[in-house]
Motif scaffolding. Sequence first.
Motif, PDB file in Angstrom:
ATOM      1  N   GLU A  99       0.832  -1.212   0.000  1.00  0.00           N
ATOM      2  CA  GLU A  99       0.000   0.000   0.000  1.00  0.00           C
ATOM      3  C   GLU A  99       0.862   1.256   0.000  1.00  0.00           C
ATOM      4  OE1 GLU A  99      -3.569   2.156   2.583  1.00  0.00           O
ATOM      5  OE2 GLU A  99      -3.187   0.000   2.797  1.00  0.00           O
ATOM      6  N   GLN A 100       1.904   1.270   0.814  1.00  0.00           N
ATOM      7  CA  GLN A 100       2.765   2.453   0.867  1.00  0.00           C
ATOM      8  C   GLN A 100       3.548   2.613  -0.431  1.00  0.00           C
ATOM      9  OE1 GLN A 100       2.855   4.852   3.343  1.00  0.00           O
ATOM     10  NE2 GLN A 100       3.960   5.886   1.680  1.00  0.00           N
ATOM     11  N   ASN A 104       3.626   5.785  -2.844  1.00  0.00           N
ATOM     12  CA  ASN A 104       4.879   6.412  -3.263  1.00  0.00           C
ATOM     13  C   ASN A 104       4.922   6.615  -4.775  1.00  0.00           C
ATOM     14  OD1 ASN A 104       5.709   6.323  -0.599  1.00  0.00           O
ATOM     15  ND2 ASN A 104       6.988   4.503  -0.869  1.00  0.00           N
ATOM     16  N   ILE A 105       4.451   5.594  -5.512  1.00  0.00           N
ATOM     17  CA  ILE A 105       4.430   5.689  -6.975  1.00  0.00           C
ATOM     18  C   ILE A 105       3.528   6.834  -7.419  1.00  0.00           C
ATOM     19  CG2 ILE A 105       3.694   4.524  -9.095  1.00  0.00           C
ATOM     20  CD1 ILE A 105       4.525   1.872  -7.741  1.00  0.00           C
ATOM     21  N   ALA A 204      -4.292   8.322  -0.792  1.00  0.00           N
ATOM     22  CA  ALA A 204      -4.564   7.245   0.167  1.00  0.00           C
ATOM     23  C   ALA A 204      -5.942   6.629  -0.082  1.00  0.00           C
ATOM     24  CB  ALA A 204      -4.470   7.783   1.591  1.00  0.00           C
ATOM     25  N   PHE A 205      -6.938   7.469  -0.320  1.00  0.00           N
ATOM     26  CA  PHE A 205      -8.296   6.973  -0.566  1.00  0.00           C
ATOM     27  C   PHE A 205      -8.336   6.133  -1.839  1.00  0.00           C
ATOM     28  CE2 PHE A 205     -12.451   7.346  -2.580  1.00  0.00           C
ATOM     29  CZ  PHE A 205     -13.304   6.939  -1.554  1.00  0.00           C
ATOM     30  N   LEU A 209      -9.047   2.062  -2.371  1.00  0.00           N
ATOM     31  CA  LEU A 209     -10.138   1.628  -3.246  1.00  0.00           C
ATOM     32  C   LEU A 209      -9.622   0.651  -4.307  1.00  0.00           C
ATOM     33  CD1 LEU A 209     -13.176   2.298  -3.476  1.00  0.00           C
ATOM     34  CD2 LEU A 209     -12.563   3.979  -5.237  1.00  0.00           C
ATOM     35  N   PHE A 210      -8.462   0.965  -4.882  1.00  0.00           N
ATOM     36  CA  PHE A 210      -7.860   0.086  -5.891  1.00  0.00           C
ATOM     37  C   PHE A 210      -7.539  -1.277  -5.290  1.00  0.00           C
ATOM     38  CE2 PHE A 210      -4.035  -1.724  -7.822  1.00  0.00           C
ATOM     39  CZ  PHE A 210      -4.385  -1.773  -9.164  1.00  0.00           C
ATOM     40  N   LEU A 211      -6.915  -1.279  -4.123  1.00  0.00           N
ATOM     41  CA  LEU A 211      -6.529  -2.548  -3.497  1.00  0.00           C
ATOM     42  C   LEU A 211      -7.744  -3.365  -3.082  1.00  0.00           C
ATOM     43  CD1 LEU A 211      -3.466  -1.458  -1.312  1.00  0.00           C
ATOM     44  CD2 LEU A 211      -3.455  -2.871  -3.383  1.00  0.00           C
ATOM     45  N   ASN A 212      -8.785  -2.704  -2.626  1.00  0.00           N
ATOM     46  CA  ASN A 212     -10.007  -3.440  -2.237  1.00  0.00           C
ATOM     47  C   ASN A 212     -10.612  -4.166  -3.433  1.00  0.00           C
ATOM     48  OD1 ASN A 212      -9.867  -2.700   0.440  1.00  0.00           O
ATOM     49  ND2 ASN A 212     -11.193  -0.902   0.213  1.00  0.00           N
TER      50      ASN A 212
END
Length: 217
Positions: A99-100, A104-105, A204-205, A209-212
């Motif tokens: 996630e971090q 960063n990207i 962050a939001f 959302l992408f990872l979920n």
Amino acid sequence: MNDMTAHPAARARAGRPTRQQAEARHTELLEVALDHFLDRGYEAATIEAIASAVGMTKRTVYGLYADKPALFHAAVHRAIERYAITEERIGATDCGDLEQTLRNIARLRIDLVASPQGMKLQRIINTESYRFPEIFNEVYELGALPTIQFLAQLLSRESDAGGLAIEDPAKAANVFMSMVVSGPVRIIVSGNPLSQGEIDERIAFAVRLFLNGARPR
């Protein structure tokens, strides 16, 4: 006979710019041309005005570039090369936490666009890419593609490890850029600055959302 009359060839050589000086003048020409095209637009910009602004003769500029389109493309191409992020900087975003790393990207790309050079280039692309579609392709290949390729490898690695369930990492990488990066970029380029806190909150939001959507069900 004195030295001044005895050595005319030496005097000519002494007045000739060195290779470094010539390269510096060429760089200055491209920088001034980019600003000129940006300030006046492609149609209103002229070789004469650009040559005058940089302190060159029109003949000198035409000796380097056959016409206005050639000078425009050279100026934009140089800006794109300066805009590109090195593989080392892209790779340095990987901190071991997915996630971090994704944050960063995204931050790396957004900060690049928000820089003075990045803003200038984006404005040129937005206004002139319909006339010169090749510059859109170049900024993608030299600017965005290395980041997308790195991101695709990262997503593939995480999917192989079972943390994500992504069938097409390359497509997912492009979706990530559109979903996480493009929104803040459009706002910034439109002339509405975002604070660092606002950018971080949006990133962050969108990353969550992408990872979920990418995690196994």
